[in-house]
Structures are given as structure tokens and as C-alpha cells.
Design a protein around this motif. Sequence first.
Motif, mmCIF file in Angstrom:
data_model
loop_
_atom_site.group_PDB
_atom_site.id
_atom_site.type_symbol
_atom_site.label_atom_id
_atom_site.label_comp_id
_atom_site.label_asym_id
_atom_site.label_seq_id
_atom_site.Cartn_x
_atom_site.Cartn_y
_atom_site.Cartn_z
ATOM 1 N N TYR A 57 -1.977 -26.537 -11.948
ATOM 2 C CA TYR A 57 -3.007 -26.835 -12.947
ATOM 3 C C TYR A 57 -4.391 -26.436 -12.457
ATOM 4 O O TYR A 57 -5.164 -25.788 -13.171
ATOM 5 N N GLU A 58 -4.719 -26.796 -11.229
ATOM 6 C CA GLU A 58 -6.048 -26.477 -10.708
ATOM 7 C C GLU A 58 -6.212 -24.983 -10.465
ATOM 8 O O GLU A 58 -7.301 -24.433 -10.644
ATOM 9 N N ILE A 59 -5.141 -24.299 -10.098
ATOM 10 C CA ILE A 59 -5.213 -22.839 -9.962
ATOM 11 C C ILE A 59 -5.404 -22.193 -11.324
ATOM 12 O O ILE A 59 -6.172 -21.229 -11.469
ATOM 13 N N ALA A 60 -4.744 -22.723 -12.346
ATOM 14 C CA ALA A 60 -4.959 -22.221 -13.713
ATOM 15 C C ALA A 60 -6.419 -22.393 -14.118
ATOM 16 O O ALA A 60 -7.024 -21.486 -14.719
ATOM 17 N N ARG A 61 -6.987 -23.541 -13.796
ATOM 18 C CA ARG A 61 -8.397 -23.776 -14.101
ATOM 19 C C ARG A 61 -9.291 -22.759 -13.375
ATOM 20 O O ARG A 61 -10.250 -22.234 -13.948
ATOM 21 N N GLU A 62 -8.960 -22.476 -12.131
ATOM 22 C CA GLU A 62 -9.755 -21.520 -11.359
ATOM 23 C C GLU A 62 -9.622 -20.104 -11.925
ATOM 24 O O GLU A 62 -10.604 -19.361 -12.011
ATOM 25 N N LEU A 63 -8.415 -19.722 -12.311
ATOM 26 C CA LEU A 63 -8.224 -18.399 -12.914
ATOM 27 C C LEU A 63 -9.012 -18.264 -14.216
ATOM 28 O O LEU A 63 -9.615 -17.215 -14.482
ATOM 29 N N GLU A 64 -9.027 -19.313 -15.015
ATOM 30 C CA GLU A 64 -9.811 -19.265 -16.255
ATOM 31 C C GLU A 64 -11.309 -19.277 -15.953
ATOM 32 O O GLU A 64 -12.092 -18.576 -16.602
ATOM 33 N N ARG A 65 -11.714 -20.030 -14.956
ATOM 34 C CA ARG A 65 -13.140 -20.095 -14.602
ATOM 35 C C ARG A 65 -13.659 -18.731 -14.174
ATOM 36 O O ARG A 65 -14.782 -18.351 -14.508
ATOM 37 N N THR A 66 -12.820 -17.991 -13.454
ATOM 38 C CA THR A 66 -13.241 -16.673 -12.960
ATOM 39 C C THR A 66 -12.934 -15.555 -13.955
ATOM 40 O O THR A 66 -13.220 -14.395 -13.682
ATOM 41 N N GLY A 67 -12.356 -15.907 -15.095
ATOM 42 C CA GLY A 67 -12.110 -14.913 -16.130
ATOM 43 C C GLY A 67 -10.962 -13.968 -15.854
ATOM 44 O O GLY A 67 -10.934 -12.845 -16.374
ATOM 45 N N HIS A 68 -9.980 -14.413 -15.061
ATOM 46 C CA HIS A 68 -8.841 -13.544 -14.789
ATOM 47 C C HIS A 68 -8.056 -13.302 -16.079
ATOM 48 O O HIS A 68 -7.659 -14.248 -16.757
ATOM 49 N N PRO A 69 -7.822 -12.031 -16.437
ATOM 50 C CA PRO A 69 -7.219 -11.734 -17.739
ATOM 51 C C PRO A 69 -5.706 -11.887 -17.786
ATOM 52 O O PRO A 69 -5.117 -11.834 -18.872
ATOM 53 N N GLY A 70 -5.052 -12.089 -16.631
ATOM 54 C CA GLY A 70 -3.597 -12.037 -16.609
ATOM 55 C C GLY A 70 -2.883 -13.354 -16.807
ATOM 56 O O GLY A 70 -1.661 -13.368 -16.987
ATOM 57 N N LEU A 71 -3.611 -14.482 -16.786
ATOM 58 C CA LEU A 71 -2.948 -15.780 -16.900
ATOM 59 C C LEU A 71 -2.329 -15.942 -18.285
ATOM 60 O O LEU A 71 -3.014 -15.851 -19.297
ATOM 61 N N ARG A 72 -1.010 -16.232 -18.317
ATOM 62 C CA ARG A 72 -0.296 -16.323 -19.586
ATOM 63 C C ARG A 72 0.166 -17.740 -19.935
ATOM 64 O O ARG A 72 0.250 -18.096 -21.109
ATOM 65 N N HIS A 73 0.480 -18.563 -18.912
ATOM 66 C CA HIS A 73 1.144 -19.834 -19.218
ATOM 67 C C HIS A 73 1.102 -20.729 -17.986
ATOM 68 O O HIS A 73 1.100 -20.250 -16.852
ATOM 69 N N LEU A 74 1.074 -22.030 -18.231
ATOM 70 C CA LEU A 74 1.182 -23.028 -17.174
ATOM 71 C C LEU A 74 2.415 -23.881 -17.442
ATOM 72 O O LEU A 74 2.545 -24.484 -18.509
ATOM 73 N N PHE A 75 3.335 -23.924 -16.462
ATOM 74 C CA PHE A 75 4.537 -24.756 -16.535
ATOM 75 C C PHE A 75 4.400 -25.865 -15.506
ATOM 76 O O PHE A 75 4.279 -25.589 -14.299
ATOM 77 N N VAL A 76 4.393 -27.106 -15.968
ATOM 78 C CA VAL A 76 4.252 -28.249 -15.063
ATOM 79 C C VAL A 76 5.514 -29.093 -15.150
ATOM 80 O O VAL A 76 6.077 -29.291 -16.224
ATOM 81 N N SER A 77 5.946 -29.622 -14.023
ATOM 82 C CA SER A 77 7.260 -30.259 -13.949
ATOM 83 C C SER A 77 7.175 -31.547 -13.143
ATOM 84 O O SER A 77 6.515 -31.613 -12.103
ATOM 85 N N GLY A 78 7.863 -32.580 -13.640
ATOM 86 C CA GLY A 78 7.997 -33.814 -12.884
ATOM 87 C C GLY A 78 6.682 -34.435 -12.486
ATOM 88 O O GLY A 78 6.546 -34.942 -11.374
ATOM 89 N N SER A 79 5.721 -34.447 -13.409
ATOM 90 C CA SER A 79 4.383 -34.940 -13.054
ATOM 91 C C SER A 79 3.704 -35.569 -14.257
ATOM 92 O O SER A 79 3.771 -35.033 -15.369
ATOM 93 N N PRO A 80 3.002 -36.684 -14.042
ATOM 94 C CA PRO A 80 2.116 -37.191 -15.080
ATOM 95 C C PRO A 80 0.955 -36.222 -15.286
ATOM 96 O O PRO A 80 0.705 -35.355 -14.436
ATOM 97 N N ALA A 81 0.251 -36.360 -16.380
ATOM 98 C CA ALA A 81 -0.933 -35.531 -16.622
ATOM 99 C C ALA A 81 -1.939 -35.724 -15.488
ATOM 100 O O ALA A 81 -1.976 -36.780 -14.845
ATOM 101 N N PRO A 82 -2.770 -34.728 -15.217
ATOM 102 C CA PRO A 82 -3.599 -34.735 -14.003
ATOM 103 C C PRO A 82 -4.689 -35.788 -13.965
ATOM 104 O O PRO A 82 -5.226 -36.061 -12.891
ATOM 105 N N HIS A 83 -5.045 -36.374 -15.089
ATOM 106 C CA HIS A 83 -6.131 -37.346 -15.089
ATOM 107 C C HIS A 83 -5.641 -38.774 -14.879
ATOM 108 O O HIS A 83 -6.434 -39.711 -14.863
ATOM 109 N N ASP A 84 -4.318 -38.940 -14.674
ATOM 110 C CA ASP A 84 -3.758 -40.269 -14.450
ATOM 111 C C ASP A 84 -4.052 -40.799 -13.052
ATOM 112 O O ASP A 84 -4.377 -41.961 -12.868
ATOM 113 N N GLY A 85 -3.896 -39.923 -12.039
ATOM 114 C CA GLY A 85 -4.067 -40.367 -10.658
ATOM 115 C C GLY A 85 -2.860 -41.154 -10.182
ATOM 116 O O GLY A 85 -2.054 -41.640 -10.966
ATOM 117 N N ARG A 86 -2.715 -41.265 -8.858
ATOM 118 C CA ARG A 86 -1.607 -41.997 -8.260
ATOM 119 C C ARG A 86 -2.073 -43.404 -7.916
ATOM 120 O O ARG A 86 -3.139 -43.596 -7.347
#
Length: 236
Positions: free
Chosen positions: A88-117
Motif C-alpha cells: 500500500y505504501e509503495i503504491a502511494r509512493e508510485l502515485e506520488r512520483t507519477g509513475h505511469p505503470g502502476l495498474r493495481h494493488l492486491f492486499v491480502s490478510g490485512s485490515p485496512a491501513p488506518h486501523d493500526g495494530r
Amino acid sequence: MVTQKLFLACLPFAGGGAAFFREWEKTDIPKVTVLPVQLPGREERFLDEPFTQVSDAVAELTPKIVSAAGEGAAIALFGHSLGAVLAYEIARELERTGHPGLRHLFVSGSPAPHDGRTERATGLPDEEFLAGVQRFAGYRHEAFDDPDMVEVLLPTLRADVEMHENYRATGTEPLSVPVTALRGEHDELVSREQAEQWAEVTRGPFTYQELPGGHMYLVDEAERVLRTVAGSPACD
């Protein structure tokens, strides 16, 4: 029309390494090229200091993924548990830097990132720590039944767990790429409701999918995971 091959960068769960996903490379899914991502402190990077901060991992791994995929390549990210946070954070970084190749984010076995442990193992004595990790992960790696292996692997596992437990999402601005949340149908650690909250991290399409198994369903379901990726709009 020629379909562009998709590079699927795979981020490991705590204590895991690229070797887990190198097994996926043996699965014949023509549309998808598996790109195992190696973290320091394990396998061929055993002598490298492991990350304890997600931000450090993102800073190092993002350009390595782009370089490994190649100029102009289509990239999707897959991560399980700790790997989902990293993806997720790498996807955010790719979008922040304008990388044109990012197509999809697949996340598995995890709560949403704003939940925290909330439950923590960081700082516990070795046996309590391993018991806590086994409870969080839903499995116990056979290597941890060997005292010599425990001594070798414990520092990296502790670093991974610290990185995961200390993680806080870097922002709330939603992604623009599609997101798919995957979960084992019998996962007792991450609920369907928690997994579906990943819908909030993107302005793009969101898909939720369950696969047979528990929290570590992906150990036995590599082909199903890759067919899910191949059937997504990322491969159109």
C-alpha cells in the motif's frame, strides 16, 4: 491487440522472504510475471540490517521494483499481512512520483491501513514473542522448533514485527488505482469487515474476494491468487 505483460511485485509477510514467492514463479499464468521482492535480513540479504520502519522499506524497495520491472512496464503490487502495508505504501509512493505503470494493488490478510495494530509482541521475551507471533500469524513455521534456527531468524522476525506494529498510514488521500482485498474464508485474525475497509483507500474500483483456507490461505492457493490477478483489469 497485444496484451502487455503485468509484473506482480510480491511483498512478504513478517519473517517471510522472496523464496516464498519464487515458488509462485513456477505457476504457468502467461499474463503475469511474478517479481519476488526481497527484504534485508533474510536469504541472500541475510547480512543486511532489517528494516524497522515502513518508510525506510518504501524508500529502498520502490525504485528497486521499478528497476526490476523495467522502463514503462505495467506493475501491480501484492502483499500479505505486513506485505499488504508495504504494498500500500509503495503504491502511494508510485502515485506520488507519477509513475505511469502502476495498474493495481492486491492486499491480502490485512485490515485496512488506518486501523493500526492493538495487540503487541514487540519487546516480549523470546518464548512469549514467538507465541504472540504464532497467534497473530495463525501458523508456526517449523524453523522455530529448532533452537539454532530460532537464534538465527529471531532478529529479523523481531524487526518485521516492530515495523508492522509501529506502522501508521502516511496519509489519507485515496489512491486512484483499483484495489482488490483478498482473504481466506476461514481467517480468524482478519474479518471480512476489516478487509472490506480497504475500499476506503481508493477512488478507483474496489473488489473483495475470499479464497479457501485460513489466514495463511496463500500457502496452498498460489495458482488461485495468480488467476485472480490475471483475471483483473490490470491484465486487460
